[in-house]
Design a protein around this motif. Structure first.
Motif, PDB file in Angstrom:
ATOM      1  N   LEU A 775       0.759  -1.181  -0.032  1.00  0.00           N
ATOM      2  CA  LEU A 775       0.028   0.284   0.242  1.00  0.00           C
ATOM      3  C   LEU A 775       0.252   2.185  -0.051  1.00  0.00           C
ATOM      4  O   LEU A 775       0.056   2.255  -0.703  1.00  0.00           O
ATOM      5  CB  LEU A 775      -0.927  -0.214   1.330  1.00  0.00           C
ATOM      6  N   TRP A 776       1.773   1.078   0.311  1.00  0.00           N
ATOM      7  CA  TRP A 776       2.510   2.610   1.547  1.00  0.00           C
ATOM      8  C   TRP A 776       3.220   2.520  -0.692  1.00  0.00           C
ATOM      9  O   TRP A 776       3.382   3.660  -0.875  1.00  0.00           O
ATOM     10  CB  TRP A 776       3.859   1.960   2.079  1.00  0.00           C
ATOM     11  N   SER A 777       3.334   1.199  -0.807  1.00  0.00           N
ATOM     12  CA  SER A 777       4.981   1.336  -2.166  1.00  0.00           C
ATOM     13  C   SER A 777       3.721   2.246  -3.392  1.00  0.00           C
ATOM     14  O   SER A 777       3.726   2.967  -4.165  1.00  0.00           O
ATOM     15  CB  SER A 777       5.149   0.862  -2.671  1.00  0.00           C
ATOM     16  N   LEU A 778       2.331   1.697  -3.098  1.00  0.00           N
ATOM     17  CA  LEU A 778       1.501   2.266  -4.173  1.00  0.00           C
ATOM     18  C   LEU A 778       1.249   3.679  -4.416  1.00  0.00           C
ATOM     19  O   LEU A 778       0.795   4.062  -5.418  1.00  0.00           O
ATOM     20  CB  LEU A 778       0.289   1.812  -4.563  1.00  0.00           C
ATOM     21  N   ARG A 779       0.993   4.035  -3.476  1.00  0.00           N
ATOM     22  CA  ARG A 779       0.778   5.304  -2.800  1.00  0.00           C
ATOM     23  C   ARG A 779       2.098   6.463  -2.985  1.00  0.00           C
ATOM     24  O   ARG A 779       2.102   7.461  -3.638  1.00  0.00           O
ATOM     25  CB  ARG A 779       0.248   5.633  -1.231  1.00  0.00           C
TER      26      ARG A 779
END
Length: 942
Positions: A775-779
């Protein structure tokens, strides 16, 4: 009722309009054997009944999804009746057919969205024929049967194709491309003007026909017609020619013509109805066909109006309609001041200005003008309902729009697009188009560079209310080649401190619009950008926008077509607007700089404990890669220095090797500092590089690439140092549909399409493959404009990620003399993550390479050099194995894989101390917690 009875009753009938309307319609229903209008909700007389101002309703007869019908007394003007129906099309739910009737004539107008109006007239005497009655019966029962055969888009594309053929033939004869394009645009406008009755009927078509094969005669006559259109009181033969002016016929320079050109022009004029040209795509298609500099192929897709309206609606339509709603309320509350309030609003529309600072061939400008016209029309209609007198002329028009365009021919096409589109709008909505001249000057559409003047100073934009447009997308790597190195360097220097040097070209328009708002010269702007604007260096421009104003509407990831190629874009509206924020069509409290509505992850900072661990891997800049079987043969060849070729060739892997299956490619790698003299001693690899790589490198703009041509362009020495002592490392593709992490043998060299993470412990692998890091990387990733895949970057995604306490990359770094710990000894939470990670990896590997289908092979030379074994399909399982890829696995996400990830997520959540975690925990809550941890760590380290 028989046709003869109907005709006898209604031919020369003297009943008044009101007395005869419903009786005539009921009799017609009996004749056609269809139901009569007796359903007030779906099919009725007097739809809308009486208006507040005392006038008639919206339609005499209405059938939902079928038609609006207006009746008049015989001999009355049916064009006025049609205007009433078009005025109230919205209230009538936009029926596909608009029918006007004077009892002796029935005219059916088609109003299907995206299709031309093909009127069909039926006179009362024709009702004796079954064909006429069947046509009318379809109005009541199957309106789709009356849909025109070709859409306006198809008609426009066909017309563009014809003109493209003419332009190509003329250019191939050596005629100047711009001269040809300008002439053909003048011709196509004449065809449109002829079909719209702006020119005398058939004048241009007959000119071409009567010239026969005499091309020079046709050329002289065309010039005379163009000159007559240029002048007041122009004449051509016996015909009076209206004054067109407007600039289109200012320059008359007709290239030499051939009989084949005349035949092509005559066919286009005679065979097509040019009234049906679609102005929303006209300019784009004709630019591609007529302009020799246009790069996109004719017939490439164009962006649909619905997507463009996602900018037009919040920037123009909605705010102006909100203003009109307030004026209506004032009119109702203060009748004595009604006229003044109404006129003030119309004056507001008159003074409203919309700028497209990269207007291309004008589709955004036309749609902006159409939106203004539609708002004013609605104000006219609703003002009449409130009892105010009808407005006979409009305050909006081509003067409302401004454009900047660097391509001179595109700027001319933009003017023609607006002229044609506006004439069509006026005709279809029952308003008089401009006269004396018909083509009002469009001096506001200017041929100029929108960013930088010739002297190197910043270009100035005109003051306006709204900026809207689709500026050019051009990534930093292409700017030197497309714009020229000198221009690019001067542009970056000019905007230094405002636009990052490695930002997409489109971001310069965003920054200039922001500066216009800050300076009080603009209210709001809405622009299209590649969806990579959400992250990396590009996002810094949005950071500046959010700091000085607000984003009030955005679409983070939309399909778009640019230069004929499908890309993914973001649509961003920003400025001084009090409209409620909407993201992807959903109301939100606010929109962040990364085009999200939750935790503002753009505030996340790099963490010291994550540095010197994740690297973008090596860049080749030349054909250093070789097939595996070739490399394995080279391993057998001795060298004059007594060293094996395994020093200089090794297995190689890129992003597709991870997401698909290994391509069995190897690479020639002379390390980070091997001299040319030493490299020569590896005879066969060096000979390959000398022949295949050196010629390419000598053309490079980078001095280091030229002088060190035998080495990889970017060998990444820091990555190599970080990998010393590790038998494996973690790799993830830079760009991938799914965020995948895999183990890679340290003897394999990673390509720059992989991120190499210099850790060999299962703990780090597990944390990275958790839902939380994903999730962090996608944001925080950047995004590719083409497709919809996220780009993982060490700086924004890895170095900012807050690992659980005690489990950061600093904690899992290799211990001097001890290697890398498999996990943190004594830590139950760490052991649990490591075990879950091993389980995930083992199950995936068993699926990717089942022992029943795979043999693991290695040659003696590979084994001696310490290279890893390779999976090879057993006979008969080659096709089966090709389908076993990580992408296919994660596309399917079988239950066992989902369970393995859930167990891993639970273990990582426990390490964070999140006792309340469940798989259903909201993404925004997870990101909120991670951001708080990032900011806490950063503050503690400051």
């Amino acid at each position: 009722m028989t046709p003869e009875q109907f005709i006898a009753r209604w031919k020369d009938n003297k009943l008044s309009e009101r007395a005869g309307a419903q009786a005539h319609f009921d009799d017609l229903c009996e004749l056609l054997e269809v139901d009569k209008p007796r359903d007030p909700d779906n099919y009725c007389f007097e739809r809308g009944a009486k208006k507040a101002g005392g006038g008639d309703g919206w339609a005499d007869v209405w059938k939902r999804g079928h038609f609006g019908w207006e009746n008049k007394k015989p001999g009355r003007d049916l064009e006025k009746a049609l205007k009433q129906l078009t005025d109230y099309a919205l209230q009538l739910e936009n029926p596909p057919l608009l029918v006007v009737c004077d009892r002796e004539r029935i005219v059916i107008h088609t109003a299907f969205t995206g299709y031309p109006d093909e009127p069909r007239e039926i006179r009362i005497e024709q009702l004796v024929t079954p064909e006429a009655r069947q046509l009318l019966r379809w109005v009541f029962t199957e309106p789709e049967k009356l849909r025109p055969e070709k859409s306006t888009a198809a008609i426009t594309a066909a017309a563009a194709g014809q003109f493209a053929g003419l332009a190509k033939a003329m250019r191939q004869r050596g005629e100047d491309g711009q001269r040809v394009a300008h002439f053909l645009v003048q011709c196509l406008f004449c065809m449109f003007a002829e079909d719209e009755s702006l020119l005398p009927a058939g004048i241009f078509t007959d000119l071409l026909k009567n010239a026969g094969q005499d091309a020079e005669k046709a050329r002289r006559r065309i010039a005379k017609l163009f000159q007559a259109m240029q002048q007041k009181n122009g004449e051509y033969g016996d015909a009076d020619i209206p004054w067109f002016n407007g600039g289109l016929f200012k320059s008359i320079d007709i290239p030499p013509l051939e009989p084949s050109d005349l035949a092509g022009l005559h066919a286009a004029a005679a065979d097509m109805d040019w009234r049906a040209i679609d102005p929303t795509i006209f300019g784009t298609l004709f630019e591609r066909g007529l302009d020799p500099a246009a790069r996109a192929p004719l017939g490439a897709h164009y962006t649909d109006t619905g997507t463009i309206e996602k900018l037009i609606r919040p920037l123009i339509s909605e705010p102006l309609l909100a203003e009109w709603a307030a004026v209506k309320a004032e009119i109702a509350a203060k009748p004595k001041k009604a006229k003044a309030a109404y006129q003030t609003f119309l004056l507001r529309l008159n003074h409203f200005r919309v700028l497209d600072p990269a207007c291309g061939s004008g589709n955004f400008l036309y749609l902006a003008l159409k939106a203004l016209r539609d708002v004013e029309k609605r104000a006219h209609v609703e003002a009449q309902e409130l009892g105010l007198p009808a407005e006979l002329s409009m305050q909006t028009g081509p003067h409302n729009i401004l454009g900047l365009e660097i391509n001179e021919f595109a700027a001319e096409l933009a003017r023609v697009t607006v002229w044609i589109g506006d004439i069509q709008w006026c005709r279809r909505n029952g308003y008089a188009h401009a006269t004396n001249p018909i083509l009002k000057p469009l001096d506001g559409i200017v041929h100029q560079d929108a960013l930088m003047n010739a002297d190197g100073s910043e270009a100035e934009w005109p003051q306006c209310d709204v900026i809207v447009g689709n500026p050019p997308f051009l990534g930093t790597k292409k700017q030197w080649s497309e714009l020229g190195r000198d221009y690019t360097d001067r542009l970056r220097q000019l905007y230094d401190g405002r636009v990052p040097g490695f930002a997409d070209l489109v971001l310069y328009w965003f920054e200039k619009a922001r500066a216009q708002i800050e300076a009080g010269r603009l209210t709001v702007a809405g622009l299209v950008a590649t969806n990579s604007i959400r992250g990396g260096a590009n996002r810094k421009v949005l950071d500046r926008i959010v700091a000085s104003t607000r984003i009030f509407e955005a679409w983070g990831d939309e399909e778009w077509v640019n230069e004929g190629a499908a890309v993914r874009v973001s649509l961003v509206c920003f400025g001084n607007s009090d409209q409620p924020a909407q993201l992807d069509g959903v109301a939100v409290a606010k929109i962040n700089a990364d085009l999200t509505s939750g935790s503002a992850l753009s505030k996340a900072t790099k963490l010291a404990e994550n540095t010197n661990c994740a690297f973008v891997a090596t860049v080749k800049a030349g054909p250093f890669d070789i097939p595996g079987d070739v490399a394995r043969d080279w391993l057998k060849i001795p060298n004059p220095n007594g060293r094996p070729n395994s020093d200089a060739v090794r297995p190689w892997s890129n992003g597709m090797d991870v997401t698909r299956r290994s391509s069995d490619k190897w690479i020639i790698d002379f390390g980070v500092d091997m001299s040319e003299a030493d490299a020569m001693l590896y005879e066969v690899p060096f000979a390959h590089v000398l022949e295949q790589v050196r010629p390419m490198r000598e053309k490079s703009n980078r001095a280091a690439y030229k002088t060190r041509w035998w080495r990889l362009a970017e060998p990444i020495p820091k990555m190599r140092t970080a990998l010393i002592g590790l038998n494996r490392f973690i790799a993830t593709p830079v760009v991938a549909k799914h965020r995948l992490f895999v183990w890679m043998d340290s003897r394999v060299l990673a390509d720059h399409q992989l991120i190499a993470i210099a850790r060999s412990d299962d703990l780090t692998f597990g944390i990275l493959h958790s839902r939380f890091h994903e999730l962090w990387s996608l944001r925080l990733c950047t995004w590719l404009g083409v497709g919809n895949d996220p780009r993982y970057t060490p700086t924004t995604t890895f170095e900012t990620f807050p690992f659980p306490a005690g489990m950061t990359p600093r904690d899992t770094a290799p211990r001097t003399g001890q290697g890398t710990p498999p996990c943190l000894a004594g830590e139950v939470a760490a052991e649990r993550i490591a075990a879950a990670a091993r389980c995930l990896n083992e199950r995936r590997e068993a699926w990717l390479n089942p022992p029943e289908w795979v043999d693991w092979v290695i040659t003696p030379e590979e084994e001696k050099a310490g290279f890893p074994k390779r999976p090879v399909a057993k006979p008969g399982h080659e096709a089966d194995l090709k389908k076993r890829t990580l992408t296919n696995l994660y596309n399917a996400r079988p239950a066992w894989l989902d369970l393995a990830h859930r167990e891993l997520d639970a273990a990582v959540a426990a390490a964070y101390g999140w006792t309340d975690y469940t798989p259903e925990m909201a993404e925004e809550e997870i990101l909120r917690r991670l951001l708080a941890l990032n900011l806490e760590r950063a503050a503690a380290a400051a």
